[in-house]
Design a protein around this motif. Structure first.
Motif, PDB file in Angstrom:
ATOM      1  N   ALA A  47      -2.842  -5.144   2.587  1.00  0.00           N
ATOM      2  CA  ALA A  47      -2.059  -6.518   2.281  1.00  0.00           C
ATOM      3  C   ALA A  47      -2.207  -6.572   0.711  1.00  0.00           C
ATOM      4  CB  ALA A  47      -2.864  -7.770   2.733  1.00  0.00           C
ATOM      5  N   LEU A  48      -3.213  -6.167   0.054  1.00  0.00           N
ATOM      6  CA  LEU A  48      -3.296  -6.202  -1.411  1.00  0.00           C
ATOM      7  C   LEU A  48      -2.089  -5.467  -2.036  1.00  0.00           C
ATOM      8  CD1 LEU A  48      -4.662  -6.918  -4.079  1.00  0.00           C
ATOM      9  CD2 LEU A  48      -6.177  -5.052  -4.081  1.00  0.00           C
ATOM     10  N   LYS A  49      -2.122  -4.209  -1.565  1.00  0.00           N
ATOM     11  CA  LYS A  49      -0.952  -3.346  -2.080  1.00  0.00           C
ATOM     12  C   LYS A  49       0.523  -3.647  -1.945  1.00  0.00           C
ATOM     13  CE  LYS A  49       0.246   1.454  -2.562  1.00  0.00           C
ATOM     14  NZ  LYS A  49       0.401   2.860  -1.882  1.00  0.00           N
ATOM     15  N   SER A  50       0.611  -4.532  -0.915  1.00  0.00           N
ATOM     16  CA  SER A  50       1.966  -4.686  -0.594  1.00  0.00           C
ATOM     17  C   SER A  50       2.277  -6.114  -1.476  1.00  0.00           C
ATOM     18  CB  SER A  50       2.091  -4.986   1.133  1.00  0.00           C
ATOM     19  OG  SER A  50       2.257  -6.061   1.385  1.00  0.00           O
ATOM     20  N   ARG A  51       1.361  -6.863  -1.763  1.00  0.00           N
ATOM     21  CA  ARG A  51       1.705  -8.168  -2.390  1.00  0.00           C
ATOM     22  C   ARG A  51       1.873  -7.456  -4.022  1.00  0.00           C
ATOM     23  NH1 ARG A  51       4.635 -11.803  -2.742  1.00  0.00           N
ATOM     24  NH2 ARG A  51       4.333 -13.050  -4.599  1.00  0.00           N
ATOM     25  N   LEU A  52       1.058  -6.448  -4.373  1.00  0.00           N
ATOM     26  CA  LEU A  52       1.264  -6.186  -5.779  1.00  0.00           C
ATOM     27  C   LEU A  52       2.810  -5.509  -5.877  1.00  0.00           C
ATOM     28  CD1 LEU A  52      -2.119  -4.236  -6.411  1.00  0.00           C
ATOM     29  CD2 LEU A  52      -1.257  -6.219  -7.641  1.00  0.00           C
ATOM     30  N   SER A  53       3.057  -4.690  -4.928  1.00  0.00           N
ATOM     31  CA  SER A  53       4.177  -4.030  -4.945  1.00  0.00           C
ATOM     32  C   SER A  53       5.481  -5.256  -4.855  1.00  0.00           C
ATOM     33  CB  SER A  53       4.517  -3.013  -3.837  1.00  0.00           C
ATOM     34  OG  SER A  53       5.695  -3.005  -3.109  1.00  0.00           O
ATOM     35  N   GLU A  54       5.239  -6.259  -4.295  1.00  0.00           N
ATOM     36  CA  GLU A  54       6.299  -7.414  -4.163  1.00  0.00           C
ATOM     37  C   GLU A  54       6.294  -8.177  -5.639  1.00  0.00           C
ATOM     38  OE1 GLU A  54       5.429  -8.492   0.407  1.00  0.00           O
ATOM     39  OE2 GLU A  54       4.985 -10.126  -1.013  1.00  0.00           O
ATOM     40  N   ILE A  55       5.268  -8.021  -6.362  1.00  0.00           N
ATOM     41  CA  ILE A  55       5.441  -8.749  -7.670  1.00  0.00           C
ATOM     42  C   ILE A  55       5.556  -7.839  -8.733  1.00  0.00           C
ATOM     43  CG2 ILE A  55       4.229 -10.772  -6.906  1.00  0.00           C
ATOM     44  CD1 ILE A  55       1.667  -9.835  -8.506  1.00  0.00           C
ATOM     45  N   GLY A  56       5.782  -6.334  -8.442  1.00  0.00           N
ATOM     46  CA  GLY A  56       6.409  -5.460  -9.192  1.00  0.00           C
ATOM     47  C   GLY A  56       5.438  -4.401 -10.016  1.00  0.00           C
ATOM     48  N   TYR A  57       4.283  -4.317  -9.192  1.00  0.00           N
ATOM     49  CA  TYR A  57       3.179  -3.349  -9.418  1.00  0.00           C
ATOM     50  C   TYR A  57       3.422  -1.921  -8.491  1.00  0.00           C
ATOM     51  CZ  TYR A  57       1.342  -6.569 -12.988  1.00  0.00           C
ATOM     52  OH  TYR A  57       0.879  -7.603 -13.727  1.00  0.00           O
ATOM     53  N   TYR A  64       0.777 -21.948  -2.478  1.00  0.00           N
ATOM     54  CA  TYR A  64       0.528 -20.635  -2.624  1.00  0.00           C
ATOM     55  C   TYR A  64       1.580 -19.868  -2.020  1.00  0.00           C
ATOM     56  CZ  TYR A  64      -3.815 -21.962  -4.202  1.00  0.00           C
ATOM     57  OH  TYR A  64      -5.047 -22.715  -4.966  1.00  0.00           O
ATOM     58  N   ARG A  65       1.979 -18.863  -2.805  1.00  0.00           N
ATOM     59  CA  ARG A  65       3.217 -18.369  -2.110  1.00  0.00           C
ATOM     60  C   ARG A  65       2.465 -17.071  -1.202  1.00  0.00           C
ATOM     61  NH1 ARG A  65       7.463 -15.378  -5.735  1.00  0.00           N
ATOM     62  NH2 ARG A  65       8.058 -17.572  -6.138  1.00  0.00           N
ATOM     63  N   ALA A  66       3.220 -17.124  -0.416  1.00  0.00           N
ATOM     64  CA  ALA A  66       2.379 -15.859   0.716  1.00  0.00           C
ATOM     65  C   ALA A  66       3.045 -14.509   0.530  1.00  0.00           C
ATOM     66  CB  ALA A  66       2.580 -16.084   2.097  1.00  0.00           C
ATOM     67  N   ASN A  67       2.708 -13.463   1.063  1.00  0.00           N
ATOM     68  CA  ASN A  67       3.535 -12.115   0.963  1.00  0.00           C
ATOM     69  C   ASN A  67       4.591 -12.196   2.075  1.00  0.00           C
ATOM     70  OD1 ASN A  67       2.486 -11.700   3.312  1.00  0.00           O
ATOM     71  ND2 ASN A  67       1.084 -10.125   2.329  1.00  0.00           N
ATOM     72  N   GLU A  68       5.139 -11.317   1.958  1.00  0.00           N
ATOM     73  CA  GLU A  68       6.654 -11.213   2.766  1.00  0.00           C
ATOM     74  C   GLU A  68       6.278 -11.479   4.393  1.00  0.00           C
ATOM     75  OE1 GLU A  68       9.119  -7.832   1.719  1.00  0.00           O
ATOM     76  OE2 GLU A  68      10.121  -9.212   0.177  1.00  0.00           O
TER      77      GLU A  68
END
Ligand code: KIV
Length: 340
Positions: free
Chosen positions: A292-302, A275-279
């Motif tokens: 954490a949720l918001k930051s991962r979403l932003s990393e994948i473009g949302y 599984y890919r972790a966030n930054e």
């Protein structure tokens, strides 16, 4: 040093994977059900991945890994049992023993059997871009049920200048004419390798590949010859080749990665089940917070606003109660079904 699926523990052998434009990794049951009608440049099932095993050829290049003809035949039989699609049996022009071995393995395991449902793998032989090498490969394979030529020529600046001493134009010309020559002998399954593709100048690589497709190549081998690429870089190379090579839809792409940095498997599988972790290195799960949720979403473009995050967060939490890790695919699914 290269690596194989079969011999990872020795870190010596080579492992290739072939796929058509839209393919992803698939389970062995799919592999078995889809193998029957072999067409060199086309795979009916878009999820099917052909396994090209080069234990007997590239595997032998590692110091101390040489095999006797009998050992090679035994390994070839085991590869058939495993259901490997293509066996690279050897390099006939490299020495007489290899020529004899390729010939006898092609005869023993690469022919029709009485059982019409039995798996007969493609028999492949390596050749440099010369008529002599290609003639020897044909001599060994011409009676096999599915003969394949694997012809190679380097495309990186460093190899062209210091090893081949050839210009770009000469390299393209040579590859084109030797693929056409192989066709004229009777090969209809031709894998053309841009040796050292991982260090090649991309525009030149696309041109080289486009030209060999026109000449009759059915599979393009993209190797990381010196085991130097990193997974993201190698994945990008394959994506770029797909996007920019003229005629690419008519051929199969084959990945051939070496293991000098221990990355052959990761480079080959463009997915290794992690599984890919966030930054910040965190994996999303039931203990993750909004940030954490918001930051991962932003990393994948949302980019989402507070109201959307409120809605999503509770749906995310309830999904996280049912599974250990929330993947990017889960997030994409959650985002594509907004409640508000
Ligand atoms: C010679 C070719 C086929 C190769 O093994 C490589 O480039 O890694």
């Amino acid at each position: 040093m290269a690596m194989s699926m079969l011999h990872t523990f020795t870190a010596t052998l080579s492992y290739s994977r072939e796929h058509s434009k839209t393919q992803r990794q698939k389970s062995s049951s799919v592999i078995c059900s889809s193998r029957r009608d072999y067409v060199p440049n086309y795979i009916q099932d878009p999820n099917y991945v052909r396994i090209f095993d080069t234990t007997l050829r590239d595997g032998e290049q590692s110091p101390g890994a040489t095999m006797t003809p009998k050992q090679k035949l035994n390994i070839a039989r085991k590869l058939v049992e495993l259901g490997v699609d293509i066996i690279e049996v050897g390099f006939p022009a490299s020495n007489k023993a290899d020529l004899d071995t390729v010939k006898s393995i092609a005869y023993e395991v690469g022919n029709e059997t009485k059982d019409e449902n039995a798996h007969v793998p493609v028999m492949c032989a390596l050749a440099r871009c010369t008529k002599e090498d290609i003639d020897k490969a044909w001599e060994c394979l011409k009676d096999a049920k599915f003969p394949r030529l694997h012809v190679f020529l380097a495309t990186s600046d460093i190899h062209m200048e210091y090893k081949l001493r050839m210009s770009k134009e000469e390299v393209i010309d040579k590859a084109r004419s030797m693929v056409a020559y192989a066709r004229s002998l009777g090969f209809t399954d031709i894998q053309c390798c841009a040796e050292d593709a991982g260090r090649s100048e991309k525009e030149f690589l696309y041109e080289f590949l486009g030209e060999v497709i026109k000449a009759g190549a059915t599979t393009l081998n993209i190797p990381d010859t010196v085991g130097f690429n990193l997974p993201r870089e190698f994945g990008q190379l394959i994506a770029d080749v797909r996007a920019n090579t003229p005629g690419i839809d008519d051929v199969i792409i084959s990945a051939h990665c070496h293991n000098d940095l221990g990355l052959a498997t990761a480079n080959t599988l463009e997915d290794i089940g992690l599984y890919r972790a966030n930054e910040s290195g965190l994996i999303l799960g039931k203990l993750s917070g909004r940030h954490a949720l918001k930051s991962r979403l932003s990393e994948i473009g949302y980019k989402i606003n507070k109201t959307e995050l409120d809605d999503l967060f509770w749906r995310f939490k309830s999904l996280a109660e049912t599974k250990k890790v929330i993947t990017d695919d889960d997030l994409i699914a959650l985002m594509s079904h907004p409640v508000i």
